[in-house]
Design an enzyme around this catalytic site. Structure first.
Site, PDB file in Angstrom:
ATOM      1  N   GLU A  75      -2.265  11.238   0.903  1.00  0.00           N
ATOM      2  CA  GLU A  75      -2.396  11.374   2.351  1.00  0.00           C
ATOM      3  C   GLU A  75      -1.416  12.416   2.898  1.00  0.00           C
ATOM      4  O   GLU A  75      -0.249  12.106   3.159  1.00  0.00           O
ATOM      5  CB  GLU A  75      -2.099  10.028   3.023  1.00  0.00           C
ATOM      6  CG  GLU A  75      -3.057   8.935   2.626  1.00  0.00           C
ATOM      7  CD  GLU A  75      -3.201   7.914   3.738  1.00  0.00           C
ATOM      8  OE1 GLU A  75      -4.318   7.745   4.234  1.00  0.00           O
ATOM      9  OE2 GLU A  75      -2.193   7.312   4.127  1.00  0.00           O
ATOM     10  N   HIS A 114       2.955   3.613   2.622  1.00  0.00           N
ATOM     11  CA  HIS A 114       2.245   4.423   3.614  1.00  0.00           C
ATOM     12  C   HIS A 114       3.267   5.278   4.367  1.00  0.00           C
ATOM     13  O   HIS A 114       4.391   4.828   4.616  1.00  0.00           O
ATOM     14  CB  HIS A 114       1.466   3.522   4.580  1.00  0.00           C
ATOM     15  CG  HIS A 114       0.518   4.306   5.445  1.00  0.00           C
ATOM     16  ND1 HIS A 114       0.945   5.007   6.541  1.00  0.00           N
ATOM     17  CD2 HIS A 114      -0.821   4.526   5.341  1.00  0.00           C
ATOM     18  CE1 HIS A 114      -0.104   5.627   7.089  1.00  0.00           C
ATOM     19  NE2 HIS A 114      -1.184   5.346   6.383  1.00  0.00           N
TER      20      HIS A 114
END
Ligand code: PGA
Length: 229
Positions: free
Chosen positions: A153, A96
């Protein structure tokens, strides 16, 4: 094709809030063939949620961790190794952008985590950012490439309230799918009002939702939305 709807709680919630979330979620949630709802709580709540799940006969809900150690069992103080959560989660988020930024994780760390997860038969959800998408994917070993999910993302869209334009998402997802044939989900300021727009983008196989997943009923509503696709 399955739609993956992933709730990334990040570093949020105390025990009472986890119970509240679940009570809201299960009041609204219904299984839909073709939708997999994935809840990613902090490690400490994985067992709690497994307990809640045992009381229900959902076929479409599973759990993920938000990270994993790049090392196996051993003298690595503070680390949770993949073997410890084997059987408790089906997925694990790795790479992430917040891990890469605040914890200085490198592409090699992410590749090591993917290796550890696959050894434990846990499916990695590998997050990639727009500017580094090629190098981030290339860092994953060839033999692991077919066994992962990708979460696209774009950095500016995460937590900003401004998701990337659907046309742009489509372009990057097409580029990703040209090099790796795995499901690709989109994440970055998705909420219950715009979820359908992103689920409608050709090539997008689901959503990774941060802030808007913190309310159980909103997350369940987004799973319902996915059921219509
Ligand atoms: P956001 O976060 O939905 O709050 O933008 C998404 C993510 O970082 O996974």
């Amino acid at each position: 094709m399955t739609k993956y709807i992933i709730a990334n709680w990040k570093s949020n919630k105390v025990n009472e809030e986890v119970k509240e979330w679940w009570s809201e979620f299960q009041a609204v949630y219904m299984d839909h063939p073709g939708v997999e709802a994935i809840i990613a709580p902090a490690f400490v709540y994985i067992s709690t949620l497994n307990g809640f799940l045992k009381d229900k006969n959902y076929s479409g809900v599973s759990l993920a961790s938000q990270d994993i150690s790049p090392f196996p069992f051993g003298a690595y103080t503070g680390a949770v190794s993949a073997g410890m959560i084997k059987g408790l989660v089906r997925y694990a988020i790795v790479g992430h952008s917040e891990r890469r930024r605040y914890f200085h994780e490198t592409n090699q760390d992410v590749a090591n985590k993917v290796f550890q997860l696959l050894e434990a038969k846990i499916t990695p959800i590998v997050c990639v950012d727009k500017d580094y998408v090629n190098s981030q994917i290339n860092a994953i070993e060839d033999s692991a490439r077919q066994s992962i999910l990708i979460a696209y993302e774009p950095l500016e869209a995460i937590g900003s309230g401004i998701p990337e334009k659907p046309e742009e998402v489509k372009k990057v997802v097409d580029d990703i799918k040209a090099v790796i044939k795995v499901p690709v989900v989109y994440g970055g300021s998705v909420n219950k009002d715009n979820a359908a727009i992103y689920l409608n983008v050709p090539g997008v196989d689901g959503l990774l939702i941060g802030g808007a997943s913190l309310k159980g009923k909103d997350f369940a509503a987004m799973c319902q939305t996915a059921g219509a696709f």
